[in-house]
Write an enzyme that holds these catalytic residues in place. Structure first.
Site: not given
Length: 408
Positions: A267, A364, A388
């Protein structure tokens, strides 16, 4: 034990600059092409292999960096280059982590090198956990592994989905149910060797982002693998299942399954990937804001733009610090008492989505076209809050850890 530091040492800086150079010179020029092709960028992976960037040795060195910063530093620079190509380069690592987390020394030494191949014949590997009805809910997994004692073989049947490198991998690591009555505690991981009969690629997904990374279903039909392909070995599995059965009636008992052990270890690395993508988009927006003029002055002269960039940079740096803290805690063996690993992934992934969206807004109309890379970065960033462990699952993990309550 390495002291926590926010300063890379000279060796780490040298490695970081080396990876950054590859990302800038090789990955970025190829990014738009492979995103459009939606194919695995084998030539880029081979270039990475030639210089040692795609190799077991390199990732082992970073994995065992005593400061814990080797892996997040690597991930940030690669994903600064391009998320899709970056995932194609590091996707094998998830399968490798699965073996490192659950395998024996012999299995690690035998199978992990085969996941990478060599400079002249690069290979990839796949970690197969998710299923059509079992993503975040791993207890709903249906892929079964049945032991044939007479032949000392395991027979696997089921369908996996969302598998990075699924079907094209040399080695597949498959999580399967061995005892349905134990729910997620009755899972085990298996190595499926190259050219094993019964394993095939199902649907290849056409994705919103990270399109240079191959994602597909993996179909398992009476796939037979030798007994030694059970990660950790049968004796260890039998002992673990016996303990799980004894504790099945004990509320609050925490027993990690094979898939969760792999995800928990990866992680913070995913958080670092998100930081890399966010940083790339921020840098593009900053450059554009200082060179694009409207009403006779650069648009960064407007607080509405300048303040956005200030917030973007602040959030990126905060995300990196959470990732570095979790990585340092993991390598030094400090427990995640407040779910710091999930915190790092949650915050960094949300930052990546927000920052890339702001980059598109700052550019933009140009930001909405494929002529500028922020459009691709914005699409790529969407995956970080999903794979995950979704952001919702990360919040659930954090809340349960903080409260000690079975929050649902």
């Amino acid at each position: 034990m390495a002291e926590f530091t926010m300063e890379l040492n000279d060796e780490q800086k040298e490695v970081r600059d080396w990876i950054h150079g590859f990302a800038a010179d090789v990955m970025r020029p190829a990014a738009a092409e492979w995103d459009e092709r939606e194919e695995t960028p084998w030539p880029v992976i081979q270039e990475a292999a030639k210089i040692g960037l795609y190799s077991l040795d390199f990732y082992a060195q970073q994995f065992f960096d005593p400061t814990g910063l080797g892996i997040p530093m690597t991930m940030e620079e690669l994903f600064w280059g391009d998320a899709g190509i970056g995932l194609s380069i590091v996707g094998t690592g998830l399968a490798a982590v699965g073996v490192l987390a659950n395998g024996t020394e012999e299995q690690i030494g035998t199978w992990v090198p085969q996941m990478y191949g060599d400079v002249n014949d690069v290979k990839v590997a796949a970690f197969c956990s998710s299923e059509p009805d079992a993503g975040s809910d791993v207890a709903a997994m249906r892929t079964r592994a049945v032991y044939d004692e007479a032949k000392d073989e395991w027979v696997l049947n089921g369908t996996k989905t969302w598998a990075t490198n699924g079907g094209i991998a040399n080695i597949h690591v498959v999580v399967a149910v061995v005892d349905p009555e134990l729910g997620s505690k009755g899972h085990a991981s298996f190595l499926v060797p190259p050219n094993t009969p019964g394993l095939s690629q199902g649907q290849k997904f056409k994705k919103h982002g990270i399109r240079a990374s191959h994602t597909a279903e993996v179909v398992l039909e009476d796939v037979r693998v030798p007994g030694h392909c059970l990660l950790g070995g049968k004796e260890k599995l039998d002992e673990r299942l016996a303990r799980a059965r004894e504790r099945a009636k004990s509320d609050g008992e925490r027993v990690k399954n094979a898939a969760m052990a792999t995800f928990e270890a990866s992680r913070p690395a995913v958080g670092a990937m998100a930081v890399g993508t966010a940083r790339a988009a921020y840098e593009e927006a900053l450059t554009y804001a200082t060179t694009r003029s409207q009403f006779g002055r650069p648009i960064i002269d407007n607080q509405g733009v300048a303040f956005q960039l200030a917030d973007m940079r602040t959030q990126i740096d905060a995300a990196r610090l959470l990732v570095w803290r979790a990585s340092w805690m993991a390598v030094t063996g400090k427990p995640f008492t407040s779910a710091e690993g999930s915190m790092s992934k949650l915050f960094a992934s949300e930052v990546a989505k927000k920052v890339t969206a702001q980059a598109v807004q700052i550019l933009g109309g140009n930001g909405f076209t494929r002529e500028y890379p922020v459009e691709r970065m914005h699409r790529d960033a969407a995956i970080y809050t999903i794979f995950e462990g979704t952001s919702e699952i990360q919040r659930l993990v954090i809340a349960r850890t903080l409260s000690g309550m079975p929050i649902r």
